[in-house]
Design an enzyme around this catalytic site. Structure first.
Site, PDB file in Angstrom:
ATOM      1  CG  ASP A   1      -1.574   0.996   1.500  1.00 12.56           C
ATOM      2  OD1 ASP A   1      -1.787   1.850   0.241  1.00 12.56           O
ATOM      3  OD2 ASP A   1      -2.245   1.601   3.030  1.00 12.56           O
TER       4      ASP A   1
ATOM      5  CE  LYS B   1      -2.153   6.698  -3.263  1.00  8.95           C
ATOM      6  NZ  LYS B   1      -2.542   5.994  -1.818  1.00  8.95           N
TER       7      LYS B   1
ATOM      8  CD  GLU C   1      -5.475   3.333  -2.631  1.00 13.54           C
ATOM      9  OE1 GLU C   1      -6.222   5.200  -1.901  1.00 13.54           O
ATOM     10  OE2 GLU C   1      -4.858   4.136  -2.835  1.00 13.54           O
TER      11      GLU C   1
ATOM     12  CG  ASP D   1      -9.034   5.213   2.171  1.00 12.53           C
ATOM     13  OD1 ASP D   1      -8.840   5.899   3.590  1.00 12.53           O
ATOM     14  OD2 ASP D   1      -8.484   3.614   1.745  1.00 12.53           O
TER      15      ASP D   1
END
Ligand code: AMP
Length: 601
Positions: free
Chosen positions: A9, A70, A147, A169
């Site tokens: 991840d 990211k 994800e 999330d």
């Protein structure tokens, strides 16, 4: 080439690596939390820092540290570390390389292949950049995995049966909600919404603001005006306080000598309650719920069509999140797989399957039951001493510690009885009593006196319960062994009977003298309780039902009936408060008659 494949991840705030080890999928790495902060830095001595060391220097050397790379993946932007320039892929590769090294050390073999996760909304350019980062790190990227799909795999929703799952999330800096359907090997992300500028960091900022304001009010100094190190300390304190508020009803923030002013150290010391904190973050959490509605709408799904809601990301530990989601969607969100590690574990499940291991889902130790104390509250308009809501909710990963606050009910009260139940019904009597103890020696106060109840449940099923008087800090503790053992029918019936008996009026006042909070006498449930009349509980239940019936009919009633009904309701309340069985029977009888008459008219 080895058949080893790891799952990674690659997160905005933290990254993790998982792989098949000892017959199951585990997150690998040193330290307790196994999370690598997604930070890369160059120290002033030009030493490369990846992870916690880079994160720690960020506040002091922001120009030599990169966070949240990211967000830049797939763009042509570059970042600078000191006088060197890097692409986002290169920075991400440094993080991937560190994770591969963590895995190599624990597995004892080199890591060459990986499944890497990306957000569902990532474009092709962003996915390609992620692949490239893997290649730069010396990894073959066997699969790029969404994800939310990874989270579903961790929970075992990739077992072939058709499922629709909502994945909520909320991480440190991003929020995503996705609706995923899975059937056989086919997985589809039906809709995905979010805000890639919203997360737990914003919660920290709100708390930080609150702390800064307090410091300014006390000392007339704004920390944002040049007190960089002090502000950095307060930022850590804000995050630590936030995390604690997920498990405790309030937190004391105490930072000594934050600033030296005219040779005098200035401190900060204040209490923040969960209620105050929840008020601060409510608009942000509400905005995530708007995204949930949009995602459901876009997916063409109604809440009732969902098989599960999964909570992913560290910030979903904030209790307000699960509470509001359940209120709005009507389904209890699941958080039995560690929310920070869930995506890595799901990537690990797919990686293990691709490497030929037969893996269904991730194994976690969770509490199969909820636990909490009963308390005096209100049911159906009358006060009721067996109200209940759990402090530890079922399916919470073990070990776990949670606390909540309760209050004495009359001025001068110096003792409380604490009964601990196992179950989920809001009527404690429908749950199972697992332990009880009395706390004496409380300070007699005019206002309600706060007693915090802290519960810890460990992997061996031992439940520790501590009652703490907030003003004095004095505490009393009991240990309940075998809290997780399923009870037999007979045990449950006996526990209920014992509890029901508690309803009758006490013939004797509590004998315990006021004074110090003492040590527990009994270690477990089983101490005798006063013998009581069995008719009392039924009569109270009947009274509660009647008052509920009355509320439904109230609008249709004539004025004089309304008046009589209200008088009877009052009579019931005072009979209950005074444990006056005769008066209760009379008022219940009269109200029954009145309702019978109204319903028939
Ligand atoms: P993630 O990006 O999933 O690793 O989540 C990181 C975020 O979760 C950070 O903002 C953390 O401060 C937050 N977090 C971690 N633990 C807790 C907790 N116990 N309560 C609230 N937020 C937490």
């Amino acid at each position: 080439m080895s058949d080893l494949i790891v799952g990674i991840d690659l997160g905005t705030t933290n990254s993790e690596v998982a792989a098949y080890l000892g017959g199951q999928v585990r997150v690998l790495g040193p330290g307790e939390d196994k999370m690598l902060p997604s930070c890369v830095g160059l120290s002033p001595a030009d030493e490369l820092l990846v992870g916690a060391a880079a994160r720690n220097q960020h506040l002091v050397y922001p120009e030599r540290t990169v966070r949240s790379i990211k967000r830049k993946m797939g763009s042509s932007e570059t970042v600078s570390l000191g006088d060197k320039t890097f692409t986002p892929q290169e920075i991400s590769a440094l993080i991937l390389r560190e994770l591969a090294e963590w895995a190599r050390r624990e597995l004892g073999q080199p890591v060459e292949r990986a499944v890497i996760t990306v957000p569902a909304y990532f474009s092709d350019a962003q996915r390609n950049a992620t692949r490239e980062a893997g290649m730069v790190a010396g990894l073959e990227v066997v699969r790029i995995l969404n994800e939310p799909t990874a989270a579903s795999l961790a929970y075992g929703f990739g077992d072939g049966a058709p499922r629709t799952v909502l994945i909520y999330d909320l991480g440190g800096g991003t929020f995503d909600v996705s609706i995923v359907t899975m059937e056989g090997d086919v997985t589809e992300v039906l809709a995905s919404h979010g805000n890639n500028r919203l997360g737990g960091d914003d919660f920290d900022d709100l708390l930080l603001e609150r702390l800064e304001r307090e410091f300014h009010e006390r000392h007339g100094i704004w920390l944002r005006d040049g007190h960089r190190a002090a502000r950095a300390r307060l930022w850590w304190a804000a995050e630590a306080a936030k995390m604690k508020l997920s498990f405790e009803p309030h937190v004391q923030v105490r930072e000594e000598a934050l600033v030296l002013h005219q040779g005098k150290p200035l401190h900060l010391d204040l209490e923040v309650s969960r209620a105050e904190y929840e008020k601060m973050i409510l608009p942000l959490v509400e905005s995530t719920l708007d995204s949930v509605s949009k995602a459901l709408q876009d997916a063409g799904k109604k809440p009732g069509e969902l098989d599960a809601i999964l909570l992913v990301g560290g910030s979903t530990r904030t209790p307000l999140v699960a509470r509001l989601l359940q209120e709005r969607v009507g389904l209890e969100p699941r958080q039995d797989v560690h929310p920070d590690l869930c995506v890595a574990l799901g990537a690990g499940v797919l990686a293990s399957r691709l490497a030929g291991h037969d893996i269904e889902r991730v194994l976690v130790d969770v509490s199969p039951y909820s636990f909490g104390p009963s308390y005096l509250g209100e049911r159906g308009g009358v006060s009721y001493p067996y109200c209940y809501h759990p402090i530890i909710r079922r399916n919470t990963p073990l070990p776990v510690t949670r606390a909540d606050s309760y209050y004495t009910t009359y001025p001068g009260q110096t003792e409380v009885d604490i009964q601990i139940f196992q179950g989920d019904d809001e009527d404690a009597l429908k749950n199972v009593l697992v332990g009880d103890f009395r706390v004496g020696g409380l300070k007699p106060t005019e206002d309600p006196n706060e007693v915090m109840c802290r519960m810890s449940l460990d992997l061996d099923g031992i439940l520790h319960v501590t009652a703490i008087e907030k003003i004095s800090g004095k505490s009393k503790h009991v240990t309940i062994a075998n809290a997780l053992q399923a009870k037999s029918e007979a045990e449950i019936a006996a526990a209920r009977k014992r509890i029901q008996d508690l309803f009758a009026p006490r013939e004797e006042p509590f004998e315990e003298p006021a004074g110090e909070l003492e040590e527990p006498e009994g270690e477990e449930a089983g101490d005798e309780v006063p013998a009581l009349s069995p008719a009392w509980p039924e009569m109270r239940h009947e009274a509660v039902d009647l008052i509920q019936r009355l509320r439904r009919l109230f609008d249709r009633m004539h004025a004089e009936d309304k008046e009589e009904a209200l008088a009877l309701q009052e009579a019931i309340e005072s009979a209950v408060a005074g444990h006056d069985q005769k008066a209760l029977a009379a008022a219940v009888g009269s109200l029954k008659e009145l309702l019978f008459f109204v319903e028939g008219s």
